[in-house]
Design a protein around this motif. Structure first.
Motif, PDB file in Angstrom:
ATOM      1  N   TYR A 139      35.591  40.267  33.093  1.00 41.18           N
ATOM      2  CA  TYR A 139      35.497  42.015  32.733  1.00 41.18           C
ATOM      3  C   TYR A 139      34.627  41.984  32.821  1.00 41.18           C
ATOM      4  CZ  TYR A 139      39.340  41.195  29.203  1.00 41.18           C
ATOM      5  OH  TYR A 139      40.824  41.043  28.105  1.00 41.18           O
ATOM      6  N   ASP A 184      39.466  42.766  41.148  1.00 38.04           N
ATOM      7  CA  ASP A 184      40.757  44.184  41.359  1.00 38.04           C
ATOM      8  C   ASP A 184      39.730  45.182  41.896  1.00 38.04           C
ATOM      9  OD1 ASP A 184      42.373  46.634  41.537  1.00 38.04           O
ATOM     10  OD2 ASP A 184      43.445  46.058  39.246  1.00 38.04           O
ATOM     11  N   TRP A 185      39.212  44.863  42.733  1.00 41.28           N
ATOM     12  CA  TRP A 185      38.116  46.600  43.782  1.00 41.28           C
ATOM     13  C   TRP A 185      38.600  47.794  43.348  1.00 41.28           C
ATOM     14  CZ3 TRP A 185      33.327  44.783  44.195  1.00 41.28           C
ATOM     15  CH2 TRP A 185      33.050  43.792  44.220  1.00 41.28           C
ATOM     16  N   ALA A 186      39.801  48.323  43.160  1.00 42.74           N
ATOM     17  CA  ALA A 186      40.112  49.404  42.484  1.00 42.74           C
ATOM     18  C   ALA A 186      39.492  49.402  40.902  1.00 42.74           C
ATOM     19  CB  ALA A 186      42.066  49.812  43.039  1.00 42.74           C
ATOM     20  N   ARG A 187      40.240  48.569  39.880  1.00 37.20           N
ATOM     21  CA  ARG A 187      39.659  48.403  39.245  1.00 37.20           C
ATOM     22  C   ARG A 187      38.113  48.590  38.768  1.00 37.20           C
ATOM     23  NH1 ARG A 187      42.327  47.913  34.166  1.00 37.20           N
ATOM     24  NH2 ARG A 187      43.558  49.255  35.238  1.00 37.20           N
ATOM     25  N   ARG A 205      35.958  49.726  41.313  1.00 32.14           N
ATOM     26  CA  ARG A 205      35.333  50.869  41.692  1.00 32.14           C
ATOM     27  C   ARG A 205      35.650  52.301  40.299  1.00 32.14           C
ATOM     28  NH1 ARG A 205      37.742  49.824  46.259  1.00 32.14           N
ATOM     29  NH2 ARG A 205      35.883  49.190  47.971  1.00 32.14           N
ATOM     30  N   GLU A 206      36.631  51.664  39.340  1.00 30.20           N
ATOM     31  CA  GLU A 206      37.450  52.565  37.964  1.00 30.20           C
ATOM     32  C   GLU A 206      36.101  52.881  37.178  1.00 30.20           C
ATOM     33  OE1 GLU A 206      40.969  51.988  37.569  1.00 30.20           O
ATOM     34  OE2 GLU A 206      42.498  53.405  39.025  1.00 30.20           O
ATOM     35  N   VAL A 207      35.970  51.664  36.936  1.00 34.52           N
ATOM     36  CA  VAL A 207      34.945  51.215  35.538  1.00 34.52           C
ATOM     37  C   VAL A 207      33.576  51.893  36.209  1.00 34.52           C
ATOM     38  CG1 VAL A 207      34.190  49.218  34.415  1.00 34.52           C
ATOM     39  CG2 VAL A 207      36.414  49.033  35.264  1.00 34.52           C
ATOM     40  N   VAL A 259      36.494  45.895  30.860  1.00 29.81           N
ATOM     41  CA  VAL A 259      37.778  46.612  31.461  1.00 29.81           C
ATOM     42  C   VAL A 259      38.352  44.930  31.732  1.00 29.81           C
ATOM     43  CG1 VAL A 259      38.980  47.674  32.668  1.00 29.81           C
ATOM     44  CG2 VAL A 259      37.373  48.860  31.378  1.00 29.81           C
ATOM     45  N   LYS A 260      39.097  44.364  32.194  1.00 28.05           N
ATOM     46  CA  LYS A 260      39.674  43.521  32.799  1.00 28.05           C
ATOM     47  C   LYS A 260      39.885  43.590  34.505  1.00 28.05           C
ATOM     48  CE  LYS A 260      43.822  41.569  32.413  1.00 28.05           C
ATOM     49  NZ  LYS A 260      44.943  41.229  31.482  1.00 28.05           N
ATOM     50  N   ILE A 261      38.800  43.041  34.823  1.00 27.64           N
ATOM     51  CA  ILE A 261      38.764  43.471  36.340  1.00 27.64           C
ATOM     52  C   ILE A 261      39.402  41.788  37.556  1.00 27.64           C
ATOM     53  CG2 ILE A 261      37.350  45.294  36.434  1.00 27.64           C
ATOM     54  CD1 ILE A 261      35.024  43.010  36.881  1.00 27.64           C
TER      55      ILE A 261
END
Length: 307
Positions: free
Chosen positions: A244, A283-286, A288-290, A299-301
């Motif tokens: 996370y 999850d690099w897209a996630r 970047r969002e976080v 947030v789980k990444i």
């Protein structure tokens, strides 16, 4: 009476009369990285983020970050407001007091090692940054007198306000009912006569707690208790086998929001905490969002690689 006047009147009444604590206590065992849980509260017509924070134990800025699409002054009847009650613990000390400046939070680890209590705090405003480093509680006092340093007297004078050399105990004392001096210059953990600023950059560098919170914390903290102050806008932790990330707006050395290269900082963090990222599919897209959102909730990444 206008809507704004009703909101402000309700806020003032709650701040003056509410005996509630902002503290949140969570079970904890050494090795656990996450504590607490996220939950939503349906807003009432008269609610504001300040009112909801006072009632449920959160500072204004962290509610603002966690609910970017909701009007903080008029959330609206029935609007589900996220309470950011889950935290990745800052990396570092797990004894005594741990303060993380970007999240405006103080963590107190129980001497028994089975729980952690966390409190929203006010930190240093522009030009009066709170420090980082390791120290300890050097001195404690109930019903303290305040002897403002010359720098603060001069700062008041620039605003046309006279500040006496000594402010006696009572409702006009900015230290509130309790203070704990740190073995780090003149910095103090204390209560306040301005609870509106809890969870914001409002102090002259000291750490400001709600009066009820400091009243609860004060008797639990013996002299010599270690205090660690960090500046960790990004925190990593393992929970139920997954990785996370919790992201907050970074603060510079002056205590101000900064436009630092966040993704370089994340890569450095991943490298520094390799024991957490090893064997994880990220999850690099996630990520970047976080990092872009900086909403201050875990947030789980990443999840374990499956061979």
């Amino acid at each position: 009476m206008s809507t704004m006047i009703r909101c402000c009147a309700g806020l003032l009444l709650l701040l003056l009369l509410s005996p509630s604590l902002l503290a949140r206590e969570y079970p904890w065992q050494p090795g656990n990285h996450l504590v607490g849980e996220l939950f939503h509260v349906p807003a009432r017509f008269e609610d504001t983020f300040h009112l909801l924070g006072k009632k449920h134990g959160y500072g204004y800025l962290e509610l603002l970050a966690a609910n970017p699409d909701i009007d903080p002054w008029l959330p609206g009847e029935g609007t589900a407001v996220l309470m950011p009650g889950q935290h990745v613990l800052p990396h570092g000390a797990t004894q005594g007091i741990l303060i993380n400046l970007p999240e405006f939070r103080l963590y107190f680890f129980s001497p028994e090692g089975d729980s952690v209590v966390t409190y929203p705090i006010g930190i240093g405003r522009e030009g009066w940054a709170s420090p980082t480093g390791e120290t300890q509680v050097r001195y404690k006092e109930a019903n303290p007198r305040w002897f403002p340093p010359q720098s603060i007297i001069e700062d008041y004078a620039l605003r046309g306000e006279h500040l006496p050399r000594m402010v006696p105990p009572g409702p006009e004392n900015p230290l509130g009912a309790y203070k704990m001096n740190l073995a780090m210059g003149a910095y103090v953990i204390h209560g306040t006569n301005k609870p509106f600023g809890i969870g914001m950059r409002v102090s002259s560098g000291c750490f400001r707690l709600d009066n009820n919170d400091i009243g609860e914390l004060f008797p639990q903290v013996p002299l010599g208790t270690p205090v660690t102050i960090v500046n960790q806008p990004f925190k990593l932790g393992i929970h139920q086998g997954a990785l996370y990330l919790e992201a907050h707006t970074p603060l510079d050395e002056h205590g101000l929001p900064t436009a630092l290269d966040r993704f370089a900082a994340i890569r450095d963090l991943m490298s520094e905490r390799a024991e957490l990222t090893y064997g994880m599919r990220l999850d690099w897209a996630r990520i970047r969002e976080v990092v872009d959102a900086a909403e201050g909730v875990p947030v789980k990444i990443g999840e374990p690689l499956r061979l």
